[in-house]
Design a protein around this motif. Structure first.
Motif, mmCIF file in Angstrom:
data_model
loop_
_atom_site.group_PDB
_atom_site.id
_atom_site.type_symbol
_atom_site.label_atom_id
_atom_site.label_comp_id
_atom_site.label_asym_id
_atom_site.label_seq_id
_atom_site.Cartn_x
_atom_site.Cartn_y
_atom_site.Cartn_z
ATOM 1 N N ALA A 220 0.789 -1.038 -0.085
ATOM 2 C CA ALA A 220 0.262 -0.057 0.005
ATOM 3 C C ALA A 220 0.945 1.087 -0.040
ATOM 4 N N LYS A 221 0.369 2.283 -0.174
ATOM 5 C CA LYS A 221 1.045 3.523 -0.017
ATOM 6 C C LYS A 221 1.833 3.874 1.515
ATOM 7 N N TYR A 222 2.792 4.757 1.531
ATOM 8 C CA TYR A 222 3.264 4.770 2.880
ATOM 9 C C TYR A 222 2.243 5.756 3.610
ATOM 10 N N LEU A 223 2.291 5.267 4.938
ATOM 11 C CA LEU A 223 1.366 6.144 5.862
ATOM 12 C C LEU A 223 2.563 7.139 6.533
ATOM 13 N N THR A 224 2.262 8.425 6.728
ATOM 14 C CA THR A 224 3.016 9.169 7.268
ATOM 15 C C THR A 224 2.260 9.538 8.705
ATOM 16 N N GLY A 225 2.967 10.235 9.614
ATOM 17 C CA GLY A 225 2.285 10.831 10.844
ATOM 18 C C GLY A 225 2.074 9.815 11.695
ATOM 19 N N VAL A 226 2.841 8.708 11.550
ATOM 20 C CA VAL A 226 2.741 7.588 12.629
ATOM 21 C C VAL A 226 3.953 6.978 13.085
ATOM 22 N N VAL B 56 -10.147 -3.071 5.448
ATOM 23 C CA VAL B 56 -10.965 -1.994 6.075
ATOM 24 C C VAL B 56 -9.948 -1.141 6.550
ATOM 25 N N HIS B 57 -9.206 -1.730 7.389
ATOM 26 C CA HIS B 57 -8.212 -1.025 8.374
ATOM 27 C C HIS B 57 -7.259 -0.249 7.594
ATOM 28 N N LEU B 58 -6.787 -0.829 6.727
ATOM 29 C CA LEU B 58 -5.853 0.015 5.961
ATOM 30 C C LEU B 58 -6.605 1.182 4.741
ATOM 31 N N ALA B 59 -7.759 1.026 4.391
ATOM 32 C CA ALA B 59 -8.496 1.932 3.664
ATOM 33 C C ALA B 59 -8.850 3.037 4.658
ATOM 34 N N ALA B 60 -9.125 2.767 5.768
ATOM 35 C CA ALA B 60 -9.563 3.797 6.786
ATOM 36 C C ALA B 60 -8.507 4.716 7.107
ATOM 37 N N LEU B 61 -7.130 4.020 7.019
ATOM 38 C CA LEU B 61 -6.049 5.064 7.292
ATOM 39 C C LEU B 61 -5.656 5.675 6.191
ATOM 40 N N GLY B 62 -6.300 5.627 4.961
ATOM 41 C CA GLY B 62 -6.118 6.393 3.888
ATOM 42 C C GLY B 62 -4.990 5.768 3.021
ATOM 43 N N ILE B 63 -4.577 4.339 3.070
ATOM 44 C CA ILE B 63 -3.717 3.558 2.283
ATOM 45 C C ILE B 63 -4.402 2.120 2.047
ATOM 46 N N PRO B 64 -5.095 2.385 1.172
ATOM 47 C CA PRO B 64 -5.978 1.094 0.807
ATOM 48 C C PRO B 64 -4.876 0.220 0.333
ATOM 49 N N ILE B 65 -5.147 -1.264 0.270
ATOM 50 C CA ILE B 65 -4.253 -2.193 -0.198
ATOM 51 C C ILE B 65 -4.288 -2.180 -1.762
ATOM 52 N N ILE B 66 -3.217 -2.191 -2.694
ATOM 53 C CA ILE B 66 -3.269 -1.921 -3.818
ATOM 54 C C ILE B 66 -3.841 -3.157 -4.687
ATOM 55 N N ASN B 67 -4.787 -2.625 -5.470
ATOM 56 C CA ASN B 67 -5.628 -3.469 -6.365
ATOM 57 C C ASN B 67 -6.790 -3.966 -5.558
ATOM 58 N N ASP B 68 -7.285 -3.367 -4.271
ATOM 59 C CA ASP B 68 -8.588 -3.738 -3.830
ATOM 60 C C ASP B 68 -9.646 -3.431 -4.342
ATOM 61 N N PRO B 69 -10.508 -4.148 -4.908
ATOM 62 C CA PRO B 69 -11.864 -3.764 -5.644
ATOM 63 C C PRO B 69 -12.986 -3.475 -4.813
ATOM 64 N N PHE B 70 -12.781 -3.699 -3.447
ATOM 65 C CA PHE B 70 -14.038 -3.376 -2.756
ATOM 66 C C PHE B 70 -13.671 -1.914 -1.898
ATOM 67 N N TYR B 71 -12.387 -1.799 -1.354
ATOM 68 C CA TYR B 71 -12.249 -0.727 -0.454
ATOM 69 C C TYR B 71 -11.151 0.279 -0.894
ATOM 70 N N PRO B 72 -11.177 1.655 -0.720
ATOM 71 C CA PRO B 72 -12.438 2.344 0.026
ATOM 72 C C PRO B 72 -13.838 2.459 -0.873
ATOM 73 N N VAL B 73 -13.872 2.124 -2.151
ATOM 74 C CA VAL B 73 -14.900 2.392 -2.775
ATOM 75 C C VAL B 73 -15.144 0.923 -3.693
ATOM 76 N N ALA B 74 -16.415 0.439 -3.589
ATOM 77 C CA ALA B 74 -16.619 -0.952 -4.539
ATOM 78 C C ALA B 74 -16.413 -0.675 -5.861
ATOM 79 N N GLN B 75 -15.628 -1.182 -6.705
ATOM 80 C CA GLN B 75 -15.425 -0.985 -7.984
ATOM 81 C C GLN B 75 -16.326 -1.947 -8.860
ATOM 82 N N ALA B 76 -16.700 -1.342 -10.036
ATOM 83 C CA ALA B 76 -17.383 -2.488 -10.999
ATOM 84 C C ALA B 76 -16.846 -3.864 -11.097
ATOM 85 N N CYS B 77 -17.689 -4.951 -11.329
ATOM 86 C CA CYS B 77 -17.128 -6.220 -11.386
ATOM 87 C C CYS B 77 -16.327 -6.307 -12.399
#
Length: 323
Positions: free
Chosen positions: A198-204, A262-283
């Motif tokens: 995922a992207k790098y999380l800053t500030g922690v 869910v947790h990584l998306a909530a932190l603003g660093i969704p897992i790369i290629n996640d089709p559900f989070y933070p927004v559900a993409q078209a099938c």
């Protein structure tokens, strides 16, 4: 007329159709080509015949298909009595049948068996392969593939990972000791380690524990966070920081559905290629070019039968691909 109501290891809800693999009970239909029978409890309702109920409950299955299954003796009740087109409807009865798919997507990735003894089998699952039959997948599932490969008819997973996730899955194939191993997961006496890009999380400051309250979301296949006492915890650390993406080490301290995603998306660093989070993409249908960058790296626990430490590690590696 209630069937098997006294069997605590044979739970079910009226109208719910389920696969039989997880229960310590011998079904009236055998495993066929690696597939265990499914079953459905019959709810109270206006149906005069079993066939009329099945046609309404499964609108995508043709009437002629059910009649053909009945003619072949592939629809039976819990006592193994064959159901026919004219069989009367009995609320509380339990009906067994085989799921069939006319067309099933082939998954061009291979699983491997890492370990097997008289109690357990540990598999290394590829991305995109479901663990158990569901929806549009039946034979192209880890469970059915392994049953065909090993001939272990009592094989069943004692935990799950998502279809999109690769890595370690532990199975039981001994009904006498299955509960011993399942209880480890129920008591949270299993240590699971995942890796994700995922992207790098800053500030922690790493490592740290992220907590939140998770509930079922919308659409039905997603989870979401809400206010209230936390019911999910994940320990997050960095394994490798790159210019384009960071490789994280994730240790879930609880086991909520889609927790890490869910947790990584909530932190603003969704897992790369996640089709559900933070927004559900078209099938994407049968497109398997962009695997979710999440790997169930390892599982460890103290064996409840002999006290030995068990450790199983995936041989797979995440290969960073972005769309």
């Amino acid at each position: 007329m209630t069937i098997l109501s006294k069997h605590d290891d044979f739970p079910g809800k009226p109208g719910k159709s389920r696969n039989f693999d997880k229960f310590n009970f011998k079904p009236p239909l055998p495993v066929r080509d690696g597939v265990s029978p499914s079953y459905i409890w019959l709810p109270h309702g206006p149906w005069g015949t079993l066939l009329s109920f099945l046609n309404e409950r499964f609108p995508n299955v043709e009437d002629t298909t059910w009649r053909s299954r009945m003619d072949r003796g592939e629809v039976v009740n819990a006592q193994g009595v064959r159901m026919v087109a004219g069989s009367l409807y009995h609320p509380g009865d339990c009906i067994f049948y085989y799921r069939e798919l006319e067309l099933e997507t082939s998954i061009p990735f291979t699983e491997s068996i890492l370990y097997q003894d008289e109690h357990l089998l540990v598999a290394d699952k590829p991305h995109f392969l479901p663990v158990i039959p569901s929806g549009r997948f039946l034979h192209e599932t880890l469970l059915v593939r392994l049953k065909k490969k090993t001939g272990l008819k009592h094989l069943t997973p004692i935990h799950r990972i998502d279809r999109e996730t690769a890595g370690i899955v532990v199975f039981s194939h001994n009904m006498r000791t299955r509960n011993d191993y399942q209880s480890l997961f129920q008591k949270r006496e299993i240590e699971k380690v995942y890796e994700a890009y995922a992207k790098y999380l800053t500030g922690v400051k790493f490592p740290f524990v992220y907590r939140s309250r998770m509930v079922e979301g919308t659409p039905f296949f997603r989870m979401q966070e809400t206010d209230g006492e936390s019911n999910s915890e994940t320990c997050i650390d960095i394994l490798e920081q790159g210019s384009d993406a960071t490789l994280y080490r994730l240790r879930p301290l609880t086991g909520k559905k889609h927790q890490l995603r869910v947790h990584l998306a909530a932190l603003g660093i969704p897992i790369i290629n996640d089709p559900f989070y933070p927004v559900a993409q078209a099938c994407k249908g049968d497109d398997m070019s962009l695997p979710l960058q999440l790997l169930a790296r390892s599982i460890s626990f103290r064996d409840p039968l002999n006290g030995q430490t068990r450790y199983f590690e995936s041989g797979k590696k995440l290969v960073l691909t972005e769309g």
